[in-house]
Design an enzyme around this catalytic site. Structure first.
Site, short mmCIF file in Angstrom:
data_model
loop_
_atom_site.label_atom_id
_atom_site.label_comp_id
_atom_site.label_asym_id
_atom_site.label_seq_id
_atom_site.Cartn_x
_atom_site.Cartn_y
_atom_site.Cartn_z
N SER A 125 0.86 -1.19 0.00
CA SER A 125 0.00 0.00 0.00
C SER A 125 0.89 1.24 0.00
CB SER A 125 -0.85 0.00 1.27
OG SER A 125 -1.56 1.21 1.40
N TYR A 152 -1.81 -0.55 10.68
CA TYR A 152 -2.00 -0.98 9.28
C TYR A 152 -0.72 -0.72 8.50
CZ TYR A 152 -3.90 -1.11 4.50
OH TYR A 152 -4.12 -1.40 3.17
P1 NDP Z 1 -11.74 -5.66 0.07
O1 NDP Z 1 -12.20 -5.52 1.49
O2 NDP Z 1 -12.69 -5.39 -1.02
O3 NDP Z 1 -11.11 -7.10 -0.14
C1 NDP Z 1 -10.35 -7.75 0.84
C2 NDP Z 1 -10.25 -9.20 0.49
O4 NDP Z 1 -9.45 -9.86 1.49
C3 NDP Z 1 -11.60 -9.89 0.45
O5 NDP Z 1 -11.68 -10.69 -0.71
C4 NDP Z 1 -11.60 -10.76 1.71
O6 NDP Z 1 -12.29 -11.97 1.45
C5 NDP Z 1 -10.11 -11.05 1.85
N1 NDP Z 1 -9.78 -11.46 3.22
C6 NDP Z 1 -9.86 -10.74 4.35
N2 NDP Z 1 -9.50 -11.52 5.40
C7 NDP Z 1 -9.20 -12.75 4.89
C8 NDP Z 1 -8.80 -13.96 5.46
N3 NDP Z 1 -8.61 -14.12 6.79
N4 NDP Z 1 -8.58 -15.02 4.64
C9 NDP Z 1 -8.77 -14.90 3.31
N5 NDP Z 1 -9.15 -13.77 2.71
C10 NDP Z 1 -9.37 -12.71 3.51
O7 NDP Z 1 -10.47 -4.70 -0.03
P2 NDP Z 1 -9.44 -4.38 -1.21
O8 NDP Z 1 -9.78 -5.13 -2.42
O9 NDP Z 1 -9.31 -2.93 -1.26
O10 NDP Z 1 -8.09 -4.95 -0.56
C11 NDP Z 1 -7.22 -5.86 -1.22
C12 NDP Z 1 -5.79 -5.56 -0.79
O11 NDP Z 1 -5.42 -4.27 -1.27
C13 NDP Z 1 -5.58 -5.53 0.71
O12 NDP Z 1 -4.35 -6.17 1.01
C14 NDP Z 1 -5.49 -4.05 1.03
O13 NDP Z 1 -4.74 -3.78 2.18
C15 NDP Z 1 -4.79 -3.55 -0.22
N6 NDP Z 1 -4.95 -2.11 -0.48
C16 NDP Z 1 -6.18 -1.57 -0.68
C17 NDP Z 1 -6.32 -0.20 -0.87
C18 NDP Z 1 -7.66 0.46 -1.04
O14 NDP Z 1 -7.71 1.70 -0.96
N7 NDP Z 1 -8.74 -0.28 -1.25
C19 NDP Z 1 -5.14 0.69 -0.91
C20 NDP Z 1 -3.89 -0.01 -0.70
C21 NDP Z 1 -3.82 -1.34 -0.50
P3 NDP Z 1 -13.26 -12.76 2.47
O15 NDP Z 1 -13.85 -11.76 3.39
O16 NDP Z 1 -14.25 -13.44 1.58
O17 NDP Z 1 -12.34 -13.75 3.15
#
Ligand code: NDP
Length: 245
Positions: free
Chosen positions: A143, A156
């Site tokens: 990030s 975070y």
């Molecule tokens: P979302 O909340 O839309 O997606 C997060 C994903 O992580 C979901 O598919 C969720 O699936 C999965 N997840 C969470 N916990 C678990 C777990 N214990 N096991 C397996 N899967 C898990 O967020 P984003 O798409 O935005 O985030 C994706 C990545 O991008 C993250 O690492 C985030 O930190 C990073 N990021 C995002 C930014 C933003 O502004 N959106 C900016 C910078 C980085 P489920 O709940 O079905 O398990």
């Protein structure tokens, strides 16, 4: 640009946001995609969409990245189904922003478990196979918060700095193995990520604030760019941010 035909990509956190967009984009370039997250219903919907839109194979594997055995099983089942693991995207993550003084210790633990240990377990599960194959590509989603710390992002950010440190270590250690690593650092992207924040002070801070955001597809394009370069090109770091900071 190289094609991804006959390549297999595992994407963690594929049930929403950036992971879902990555799955679509890699499939659109010919990769078979293995969709991993906890919400298997969402993964099944995505699998159906991908199969309808592109001529690739998919597999849904319910996975909790905080469980080492789940990641081991994810790689094992992928190899049984497709014979190789060419791309592993460590994307699953949580961003439970809170002020340190508010002591959300359970959320700190959750972020460490998902964002750091989850990525480590992904590396543990996929790297031996890639080293044996003498080829593979690990994408770690860090990030902008892995480069800078903002009020309420201390924990975070600590997890995302850790992801970046892992990427840098992999880059240094793996250069003679044929395994490539790319650290992707997105700025604000419009996804479900902020829906899970519980700290009232953070929610108040964001109230009425309008920030420009990227689409998840903007990040998926960066992933596809990195994994479609010729074998001798190692794209180690990509930062993608909205124009208005
Ligand atoms: P979302 O909340 O839309 O997606 C997060 C994903 O992580 C979901 O598919 C969720 O699936 C999965 N997840 C969470 N916990 C678990 C777990 N214990 N096991 C397996 N899967 C898990 O967020 P984003 O798409 O935005 O985030 C994706 C990545 O991008 C993250 O690492 C985030 O930190 C990073 N990021 C995002 C930014 C933003 O502004 N959106 C900016 C910078 C980085 P489920 O709940 O079905 O398990």
């Amino acid at each position: 640009m190289e094609t991804l035909q006959n390549k297999t990509a595992i994407i963690t956190g594929a049930s929403s946001g950036i992971g879902k967009a990555i799955a679509h984009h890699l499939a659109s370039h010919g990769a078979n995609v293995v969709l991993a997250a906890r919400r298997s219903e969402k993964l099944k919907e995505l699998s159906d969409e991908v199969k309808k839109d592109y001529s690739v194979d998919t597999k849904v594997i319910e996975t909790d990245v905080t469980k080492k055995e789940d990641l081991e099983n994810l790689v094992k089942e992928t190899k049984e189904a497709f014979g190789s693991v060419d791309i592993f995207v460590n994307n699953a993550g949580v961003m439970l922003l809170s002020f340190l003084k508010n002591d959300h210790v359970d959320e700190w633990e959750q972020m460490v478990d998902v964002n750091i240990k989850g990525v480590l377990f992904g590396i543990h599960a996929s790297l031996p196979t890639m080293i044996e194959q003498e080829s593979g590509h690990v994408i770690n989603i860090s990030s902008v918060a892995g480069h800078e710390v903002f009020p309420s992002s201390a924990v975070y950010s600590a997890t995302k700095y850790a992801v970046r440190a892992l990427s840098m270590g992999m880059e240094k250690e793996l250069s003679s193995t044929g395994v490539r690593v790319t650290n992707i650092s997105p700025g604000a992207v419009d996804t479900e990520l902020t829906d899970h924040i519980t700290d009232g002070d953070v929610l108040d801070m964001f109230k009425g604030r309008s920030t420009q955001t990227l689409n998840a597809e903007d990040i998926a394009k960066a992933v596809t760019y990195a994994v479609t370069q010729p074998d001798y090109v190692d794209v180690n770091e990509v930062m993608v941010r909205p124009m208005q900071k």
